[in-house]
Scaffold this motif. Structure first.
Motif, PDB file in Angstrom:
ATOM      1  N   PHE A  31       0.822  -1.208   0.000  1.00 33.50           N
ATOM      2  CA  PHE A  31       0.000   0.000   0.000  1.00 33.50           C
ATOM      3  C   PHE A  31       0.860   1.263   0.000  1.00 33.50           C
ATOM      4  CE2 PHE A  31      -2.459  -3.382   2.023  1.00 33.50           C
ATOM      5  CZ  PHE A  31      -3.539  -3.412   1.152  1.00 33.50           C
ATOM      6  N   GLN A  61     -12.469 -12.519   3.898  1.00 32.03           N
ATOM      7  CA  GLN A  61     -11.063 -12.909   3.803  1.00 32.03           C
ATOM      8  C   GLN A  61     -10.721 -14.134   4.635  1.00 32.03           C
ATOM      9  OE1 GLN A  61      -8.679 -11.688   1.882  1.00 32.03           O
ATOM     10  NE2 GLN A  61      -9.964 -10.116   0.954  1.00 32.03           N
ATOM     11  N   ARG A  70       2.050   1.742  -3.477  1.00 31.08           N
ATOM     12  CA  ARG A  70       1.048   2.332  -4.365  1.00 31.08           C
ATOM     13  C   ARG A  70       0.943   3.841  -4.164  1.00 31.08           C
ATOM     14  NH1 ARG A  70      -4.538  -0.679  -4.154  1.00 31.08           N
ATOM     15  NH2 ARG A  70      -4.978   1.073  -5.522  1.00 31.08           N
ATOM     16  N   HIS A  80      -5.740  -7.686   1.592  1.00 28.91           N
ATOM     17  CA  HIS A  80      -6.918  -6.816   1.610  1.00 28.91           C
ATOM     18  C   HIS A  80      -6.736  -5.616   0.682  1.00 28.91           C
ATOM     19  CE1 HIS A  80      -9.112  -8.441   5.249  1.00 28.91           C
ATOM     20  NE2 HIS A  80      -7.948  -9.061   5.347  1.00 28.91           N
ATOM     21  N   SER A  81      -7.833  -5.197   0.093  1.00 27.85           N
ATOM     22  CA  SER A  81      -7.873  -3.925  -0.627  1.00 27.85           C
ATOM     23  C   SER A  81      -8.333  -2.859   0.362  1.00 27.85           C
ATOM     24  CB  SER A  81      -8.837  -4.004  -1.812  1.00 27.85           C
ATOM     25  OG  SER A  81      -8.958  -2.742  -2.435  1.00 27.85           O
ATOM     26  N   ARG A 129      -7.106  -0.299   9.210  1.00 27.46           N
ATOM     27  CA  ARG A 129      -6.896   0.007   7.797  1.00 27.46           C
ATOM     28  C   ARG A 129      -6.351   1.414   7.595  1.00 27.46           C
ATOM     29  NH1 ARG A 129     -10.063  -3.909   8.710  1.00 27.46           N
ATOM     30  NH2 ARG A 129     -10.296  -5.603   7.176  1.00 27.46           N
ATOM     31  N   GLU A 189      -8.296   0.459   0.548  1.00 32.14           N
ATOM     32  CA  GLU A 189      -9.103   1.596   0.111  1.00 32.14           C
ATOM     33  C   GLU A 189     -10.554   1.189  -0.125  1.00 32.14           C
ATOM     34  OE1 GLU A 189      -6.321   0.555  -1.220  1.00 32.14           O
ATOM     35  OE2 GLU A 189      -4.940   2.196  -1.704  1.00 32.14           O
ATOM     36  N   ARG A 190     -10.766   0.064  -0.794  1.00 34.44           N
ATOM     37  CA  ARG A 190     -12.132  -0.394  -1.055  1.00 34.44           C
ATOM     38  C   ARG A 190     -12.849  -0.736   0.240  1.00 34.44           C
ATOM     39  NH1 ARG A 190     -11.216  -4.543  -4.202  1.00 34.44           N
ATOM     40  NH2 ARG A 190     -11.575  -6.192  -2.664  1.00 34.44           N
ATOM     41  N   GLU A 191     -12.147  -1.396   1.155  1.00 32.58           N
ATOM     42  CA  GLU A 191     -12.781  -1.774   2.414  1.00 32.58           C
ATOM     43  C   GLU A 191     -13.111  -0.558   3.269  1.00 32.58           C
ATOM     44  OE1 GLU A 191     -10.767  -6.215   2.717  1.00 32.58           O
ATOM     45  OE2 GLU A 191     -10.099  -4.634   4.079  1.00 32.58           O
TER      46      GLU A 191
END
Length: 318
Positions: free
Chosen positions: A4, A151, A7, A92-93, A228, A95-97
């Motif tokens: 992350f 998950q 990114r 895990h994604s 997160r 941002e989406r979560e």
């Protein structure tokens, strides 16, 4: 920061990422400082509720608790635990979560306002029955389904956040109980403890607090949201942001459920005073979670805080 961080750095550059994180951190501190200053001034000049005064029901227990956590938490063990958390979060994604969690939080607030209003119109004083159902639905069951349970089945031998948070086998991860107990004792010394102990409905009240408030809210705000946010913005920025969202949620609902004594409405929509009370306690909850990743400690602390403040009010001595 792993995948992350990579990114973010690919999009903004390492310097921009650091600047963004520092901006969030210092901006959050500034908001808390403003809230504390405004609330403190109001207490000094107008004698504004809640009673007992905020310094003894919030600021003193939280300040002492934070200091104790910083002193007793083993740095090396905490760092190793943090590495396990990041390993668990790798698939895990984030941002989406976080988007899913924002949707759930909005649903919770709107559900509380809408259903409470409807029940109030239909059944008068039964409006508070909306809180447990809406809280469990939007802050526990739906978020777990969208964020964590999705998950768990695919994790295999990889640790998951629910496993880390609930299966606490290392004795050192209970050291935070010292800070929890000290904070609770300091709070108990400032409230009507005798009335609470004399209340025959105390066991039922405590069970209701744990099941319908502490468990869903601590899992949602600390176990899911803060974890997160820490990956994206860093530890203390995440603690502050989560605490601000926590305080804003209670201010938006307009109901007195937790820290603030007095009227049936929370601070008449005063966000700064909500931050100075709910938000400050949220920093304690958040730091406790970041140190030990032991959801049971958070549930114990939160349940004790709610019980010590609300039960004496709801069942005055007769």
């Amino acid at each position: 920061m792993g995948f992350f961080r990579g990114r973010l750095e690919a999009d903004l550059g390492e310097r921009e990422v650091d600047v963004a994180r520092k901006t969030i951190l210092w901006g959050g501190l500034a908001v808390f400082a403003l809230a504390l200053a405004v609330t403190g001034y109001a207490l000094l000049t107008t004698g504004l509720a809640p009673l007992p005064p905020v310094p003894f029901t919030v600021w003193l227990p939280v300040g002492v608790g934070l200091l104790l956590l910083s002193l007793i938490t083993p740095p090396a063990r905490s760092a190793e635990l943090e590495a396990r958390v990041r390993h668990a979060m790798a698939p895990h994604s984030v941002e989406r979560e976080l988007g899913y969690l924002a949707f759930c939080l909005a649903g919770f607030i709107l559900g509380m306002i809408g259903l409470s209003g409807l029940l109030g119109l239909l059944y008068g004083n039964m409006a508070n029955l909306a809180a447990p159902a809406v809280r469990l639905l939007f802050l526990l069951f739906i978020p777990l389904l969208l964020v964590d349970w999705a998950q768990v089945g695919r994790a295999g031998d990889r640790p998951t956040i629910p496993r880390i948070a609930m299966a606490v086998t290392e004795p050192w991860r209970w050291l935070g109980l010292i800070a929890v107990l000290v904070g609770v004792v300091l709070l108990a010394s400032a409230v009507d403890l005798a009335t609470m102990i004399a209340d025959r409905a105390l066991p039922v009240g405590l069970l209701g607090i744990v099941v319908t408030i502490s468990v869903p809210e601590e899992i949602f705000f600390r176990g899911m949201a803060q974890t997160r946010l820490e990956i994206l913005v860093g530890r203390w920025s995440a603690v502050l942001l989560t605490s601000l969202f926590f305080a804003a949620t209670y201010a938006a609902m307009g109901t007195d459920v937790d820290v603030v004594r007095g009227e049936a409405t929370l601070l008449h929509g005063d966000l700064l005073r909500a931050i100075a009370t709910y938000g400050v306690w949220g920093v304690f909850y958040g730091y406790l979670w970041s140190c030990y990743r032991n959801i049971w400690l958070n549930i114990i602390l939160r349940s004790c805080v709610i019980a010590l403040i609300t039960i004496p009010l709801q069942h005055p001595p007769g």
